[in-house]
Design an enzyme around this catalytic site. Structure first.
Site, PDB file in Angstrom:
ATOM      1  N   ALA A 244      47.679  51.872  42.704  1.00  0.00           N
ATOM      2  CA  ALA A 244      47.057  52.407  41.496  1.00  0.00           C
ATOM      3  C   ALA A 244      46.082  51.355  40.997  1.00  0.00           C
ATOM      4  O   ALA A 244      46.363  50.150  41.042  1.00  0.00           O
ATOM      5  CB  ALA A 244      48.100  52.729  40.431  1.00  0.00           C
ATOM      6  N   ASP A 271      54.215  62.419  36.812  1.00  0.00           N
ATOM      7  CA  ASP A 271      54.583  62.403  35.396  1.00  0.00           C
ATOM      8  C   ASP A 271      55.362  61.130  35.058  1.00  0.00           C
ATOM      9  O   ASP A 271      55.170  60.530  33.991  1.00  0.00           O
ATOM     10  CB  ASP A 271      55.426  63.624  35.048  1.00  0.00           C
TER      11      ASP A 271
END
Length: 345
Positions: A244, A271
């Site tokens: 990420a 999520d």
């Protein structure tokens, strides 16, 4: 004399939740006789994970006045989430979707899954700015440190899109608004997905997968995405199970690799990542630690069946945030827990 304890940060997640029906056995739905029931929904998943990380979290939505609606409200509340501002619709039903997993005997390959959604004219599809313009929902928003929404809401209905415009445009002197792209192509037949890019541009924090960014915004490059979206304080680009990347307004990038995970069920990992990253943001952690916490929460979700795993303990979080990059890279998460290497002496 000890300093007074700080209040936990306050978050509000706004969006749809649905009942999920999963056949007891894999194979074509026409052969399914028994189903298990779960709660599903991106925003309520994030709400539950934030609450598990010690964030005072509320979920705002609309549910039908039916058994499924009562189940969802109770399930989400049981995860420590405040549901006092959820509206109950006396006429429209609670939405649901059915998960089908192939066994190789039908048109779906073994191990592959697809979702069948039944949300048209649901209570959540009638969400609009009225949901948050007064009453307890407005009070929650006015006191929130964070408001979290996703692109799923924009795809449900025109009135739900109006709700997002309202939330992303309202004055917010001390509130961070995060927007998770959550591209769902099936929601956008006959509608213009370009609205998603304009909504992203209004948020303070934008979370998006590299693959969905390429489809919706035309690029998966973090640098190019920052050019396309210059206004948000932070872009977080997730590259599947690899890494990420957080990009601030100056274009500076922080990259953190994902953990090695024994994957049991991929649904809900995005999520969980969002919740971990946002919890770190609320506590003003260094950006690399926010990304680590996101990866750790995602890994815990990947290693269990269903949409949400048990949040990591404070001790686990503290230990992993303190690891060196090499120790982080050698950490593995399985259904049995987190396997961390010994700390180098």
């Amino acid at each position: 004399m000890p300093l007074p304890a700080q209040r936990p940060p306050r978050a509000v997640c706004v969006g749809e939740s649905m009942v999920v029906l999963v056949p007891h056995r894999t194979g074509p739905l026409e052969h399914a006789e028994e189903f298990r029931r779960y709660a599903g929904g991106a925003e309520s998943n994030v709400a539950g994970a934030l609450a598990g990380l010690g964030v005072d979290t509320s979920w705002v939505s609309r549910l039908g006045d039916d058994g499924f609606g009562r189940y969802l409200r109770a399930d989400i509340a049981d995860r420590g989430v405040d549901v006092s501002a959820v509206e109950i619709d006396p006429l429209r039903p609670t939405g649901l979707y059915v998960k089908e997993t192939g066994d190789g005997t039908g048109d779906l390959p073994a191990g592959r899954s697809r979702m069948h959604y039944y949300r048209a004219a649901s209570a959540a599809s009638a969400m609009s700015p009225d949901l948050v313009s007064g009453g307890p929902a407005r009070d929650l928003l006015d006191r929130a440190d964070l408001v979290h929404v996703t692109g799923i809401t924009a795809g449900i209905s025109d009135s739900a899109t109006d709700l997002l415009w309202h939330l992303l445009s309202r004055p917010r002197p001390s509130t961070t608004v995060s927007f998770d792209l959550n591209w769902r192509p099936g929601l956008w037949h006959g509608r213009d997905p370009a609205v998603l890019g304009r909504l992203c541009a209004l948020a303070d924090v934008v979370l998006l997968g590299a693959d969905e960014a390429a489809e919706v915004l035309g690029s998966s490059s973090p640098a190019r995405l920052r050019e396309l979206l210059p206004n948000p304080d932070m872009l977080v680009v997730k590259n599947d199970a690899h890494d990420a990347i957080a990009v601030d307004r100056t274009g500076a990038e922080v990259v953190v690799p994902a953990l090695d995970v024994e994957v049991v069920e991929p649904v809900g990992a995005g999520d969980a990542f969002a919740a971990g990253y946002l919890a770190g943001t609320l506590r003003d952690l260094p950006v690399a630690h926010r990304l680590r916490l996101g990866h750790l929460c995602a890994a815990r979700a990947l290693a269990v069946p269903g949409d949400h795993g048990v949040p990591p303990s404070p001790a686990t979080i503290t230990a992993l945030l303190a690891r060196t990059d090499d120790e982080w890279a050698r950490t593995r998460v399985s259904r049995l827990g987190v396997d961390t290497p010994p700390v180098a002496s």
